[in-house]
Motif scaffolding. Structure first.
Motif, PDB file in Angstrom:
ATOM      1  N   GLN A  30      45.439  15.096  11.857  1.00  0.00           N
ATOM      2  CA  GLN A  30      44.661  15.338  10.651  1.00  0.00           C
ATOM      3  C   GLN A  30      43.737  16.521  10.926  1.00  0.00           C
ATOM      4  OE1 GLN A  30      42.407  11.959   9.459  1.00  0.00           O
ATOM      5  NE2 GLN A  30      41.689  12.889   7.573  1.00  0.00           N
ATOM      6  N   ALA A  31      43.705  17.483  10.026  1.00  0.00           N
ATOM      7  CA  ALA A  31      42.898  18.679  10.239  1.00  0.00           C
ATOM      8  C   ALA A  31      41.902  18.860   9.112  1.00  0.00           C
ATOM      9  CB  ALA A  31      43.786  19.908  10.358  1.00  0.00           C
ATOM     10  N   ASP A  32      40.985  17.922   8.961  1.00  0.00           N
ATOM     11  CA  ASP A  32      39.985  18.051   7.912  1.00  0.00           C
ATOM     12  C   ASP A  32      38.614  18.390   8.477  1.00  0.00           C
ATOM     13  OD1 ASP A  32      39.329  15.670   9.045  1.00  0.00           O
ATOM     14  OD2 ASP A  32      39.465  14.478   7.226  1.00  0.00           O
ATOM     15  N   GLU A  33      38.579  18.848   9.731  1.00  0.00           N
ATOM     16  CA  GLU A  33      37.375  19.335  10.405  1.00  0.00           C
ATOM     17  C   GLU A  33      36.297  18.271  10.578  1.00  0.00           C
ATOM     18  OE1 GLU A  33      35.972  23.026   8.880  1.00  0.00           O
ATOM     19  OE2 GLU A  33      37.959  23.889   8.780  1.00  0.00           O
ATOM     20  N   GLN A  34      36.690  17.028  10.724  1.00  0.00           N
ATOM     21  CA  GLN A  34      35.740  15.983  11.059  1.00  0.00           C
ATOM     22  C   GLN A  34      36.487  14.877  11.794  1.00  0.00           C
ATOM     23  OE1 GLN A  34      34.039  14.670   7.405  1.00  0.00           O
ATOM     24  NE2 GLN A  34      35.662  13.226   6.968  1.00  0.00           N
ATOM     25  N   ALA A  35      35.750  13.969  12.381  1.00  0.00           N
ATOM     26  CA  ALA A  35      36.352  12.893  13.137  1.00  0.00           C
ATOM     27  C   ALA A  35      37.157  11.966  12.237  1.00  0.00           C
ATOM     28  CB  ALA A  35      35.261  12.106  13.861  1.00  0.00           C
ATOM     29  N   VAL A  80      26.891  14.852  11.854  1.00  0.00           N
ATOM     30  CA  VAL A  80      26.896  13.389  11.946  1.00  0.00           C
ATOM     31  C   VAL A  80      28.306  12.821  12.080  1.00  0.00           C
ATOM     32  CG1 VAL A  80      26.308  11.268  10.705  1.00  0.00           C
ATOM     33  CG2 VAL A  80      24.729  13.184  10.693  1.00  0.00           C
ATOM     34  N   GLN A  81      29.267  13.367  11.349  1.00  0.00           N
ATOM     35  CA  GLN A  81      30.638  12.858  11.403  1.00  0.00           C
ATOM     36  C   GLN A  81      31.589  13.759  12.188  1.00  0.00           C
ATOM     37  OE1 GLN A  81      32.008  10.112  10.906  1.00  0.00           O
ATOM     38  NE2 GLN A  81      30.465   9.035   9.741  1.00  0.00           N
ATOM     39  N   GLY A  82      31.057  14.566  13.092  1.00  0.00           N
ATOM     40  CA  GLY A  82      31.898  15.408  13.926  1.00  0.00           C
ATOM     41  C   GLY A  82      32.296  16.724  13.291  1.00  0.00           C
ATOM     42  N   ASP A  83      31.734  17.042  12.129  1.00  0.00           N
ATOM     43  CA  ASP A  83      32.017  18.330  11.503  1.00  0.00           C
ATOM     44  C   ASP A  83      31.352  19.414  12.347  1.00  0.00           C
ATOM     45  OD1 ASP A  83      29.743  16.848  10.466  1.00  0.00           O
ATOM     46  OD2 ASP A  83      29.285  18.619   9.272  1.00  0.00           O
ATOM     47  N   TYR A  84      32.069  20.505  12.565  1.00  0.00           N
ATOM     48  CA  TYR A  84      31.592  21.579  13.436  1.00  0.00           C
ATOM     49  C   TYR A  84      31.164  22.753  12.592  1.00  0.00           C
ATOM     50  CZ  TYR A  84      31.362  24.667  17.450  1.00  0.00           C
ATOM     51  OH  TYR A  84      30.923  25.514  18.429  1.00  0.00           O
ATOM     52  N   ARG A  85      30.064  23.394  12.975  1.00  0.00           N
ATOM     53  CA  ARG A  85      29.579  24.547  12.215  1.00  0.00           C
ATOM     54  C   ARG A  85      28.924  25.565  13.158  1.00  0.00           C
ATOM     55  NH1 ARG A  85      26.582  20.317  11.635  1.00  0.00           N
ATOM     56  NH2 ARG A  85      24.387  20.292  12.112  1.00  0.00           N
ATOM     57  N   TRP A  86      28.971  26.808  12.734  1.00  0.00           N
ATOM     58  CA  TRP A  86      28.287  27.898  13.444  1.00  0.00           C
ATOM     59  C   TRP A  86      27.060  28.300  12.642  1.00  0.00           C
ATOM     60  CZ3 TRP A  86      29.366  29.388  18.208  1.00  0.00           C
ATOM     61  CH2 TRP A  86      30.647  29.198  18.706  1.00  0.00           C
ATOM     62  N   THR A  87      25.961  28.569  13.329  1.00  0.00           N
ATOM     63  CA  THR A  87      24.761  29.088  12.693  1.00  0.00           C
ATOM     64  C   THR A  87      24.254  30.268  13.509  1.00  0.00           C
ATOM     65  OG1 THR A  87      23.354  27.520  13.900  1.00  0.00           O
ATOM     66  CG2 THR A  87      24.060  26.876  11.688  1.00  0.00           C
ATOM     67  N   ARG A  88      23.473  31.118  12.867  1.00  0.00           N
ATOM     68  CA  ARG A  88      22.870  32.232  13.586  1.00  0.00           C
ATOM     69  C   ARG A  88      21.868  31.706  14.598  1.00  0.00           C
ATOM     70  NH1 ARG A  88      21.509  36.968   9.222  1.00  0.00           N
ATOM     71  NH2 ARG A  88      23.668  37.356   8.643  1.00  0.00           N
ATOM     72  N   SER A  89      21.769  32.399  15.684  1.00  0.00           N
ATOM     73  CA  SER A  89      20.814  32.029  16.724  1.00  0.00           C
ATOM     74  C   SER A  89      20.319  33.326  17.354  1.00  0.00           C
ATOM     75  CB  SER A  89      21.496  31.121  17.762  1.00  0.00           C
ATOM     76  OG  SER A  89      20.541  30.613  18.668  1.00  0.00           O
ATOM     77  N   ASN A  90      19.648  33.230  18.482  1.00  0.00           N
ATOM     78  CA  ASN A  90      19.222  34.423  19.212  1.00  0.00           C
ATOM     79  C   ASN A  90      19.067  34.058  20.679  1.00  0.00           C
ATOM     80  OD1 ASN A  90      16.354  33.651  19.786  1.00  0.00           O
ATOM     81  ND2 ASN A  90      16.278  33.614  17.547  1.00  0.00           N
ATOM     82  N   VAL A  91      18.966  35.071  21.517  1.00  0.00           N
ATOM     83  CA  VAL A  91      18.904  34.819  22.962  1.00  0.00           C
ATOM     84  C   VAL A  91      17.663  34.028  23.354  1.00  0.00           C
ATOM     85  CG1 VAL A  91      20.376  36.746  23.638  1.00  0.00           C
ATOM     86  CG2 VAL A  91      17.913  37.112  23.399  1.00  0.00           C
ATOM     87  N   GLY A  92      16.635  34.037  22.537  1.00  0.00           N
ATOM     88  CA  GLY A  92      15.437  33.256  22.817  1.00  0.00           C
ATOM     89  C   GLY A  92      15.676  31.757  22.734  1.00  0.00           C
ATOM     90  N   GLN A  93      16.736  31.345  22.049  1.00  0.00           N
ATOM     91  CA  GLN A  93      17.058  29.924  21.912  1.00  0.00           C
ATOM     92  C   GLN A  93      18.079  29.439  22.934  1.00  0.00           C
ATOM     93  OE1 GLN A  93      18.242  29.779  17.775  1.00  0.00           O
ATOM     94  NE2 GLN A  93      16.166  29.294  17.123  1.00  0.00           N
TER      95      GLN A  93
END
Length: 132
Positions: A30-35, A80-93
């Protein structure tokens, strides 16, 4: 032959013959991007603790002394349900466990890696980093 060519040959040119006496069952993916199961409980906090930093940082000083920085760092995490996401960050984090060490003075510096950290079921900290 290069390692990649050898790998290709091993994988695709001489596929193993299927064994009639022991067939391999097909498993539907199953490829719905969650567990596929409910992982919202505390027992699965270790999944949500996994953080993936894609670090792309560079700096250099041009001829007139101006320092140029580029920080394309992103953070990948699980919901919460294993959904994966990318967010902006920076080297300070980026956690201190990473090998990132930006010089105090501006100069030629390039750092690219994927850094993954987590807390296991017992709360112990772990990490891995791959430079490229």
């Amino acid at each position: 032959m290069s390692p990649m060519e050898r790998l290709y040959d091993i994988t695709f040119r001489n596929p193993p013959e299927p064994q009639a006496s022991n067939p391999i069952p097909l498993v539907r993916v199953q490829a719905d991007e969650q567990a596929d199961i409910d992982i919202s409980g505390d027992a699965f906090d270790f999944v949500r603790s996994i953080r993936v930093y894609h670090i792309e940082y560079s700096q250099y000083e041009n001829r007139d002394g101006t320092c140029h920085h580029s920080d394309l760092t992103r953070l990948g995490s699980y919901g919460v349900q294993g959904d994966y996401r990318w967010t902006r960050s920076n080297v300070g984090q980026v956690p201190a466990a990473a090998g990132l060490s930006i010089p105090d003075r501006c100069g030629s510096y390039l750092y690219r890696s994927v850094f993954v950290d987590w807390r296991d079921n017992a709360g112990s900290y772990g990490f891995e980093e791959v430079h490229y």
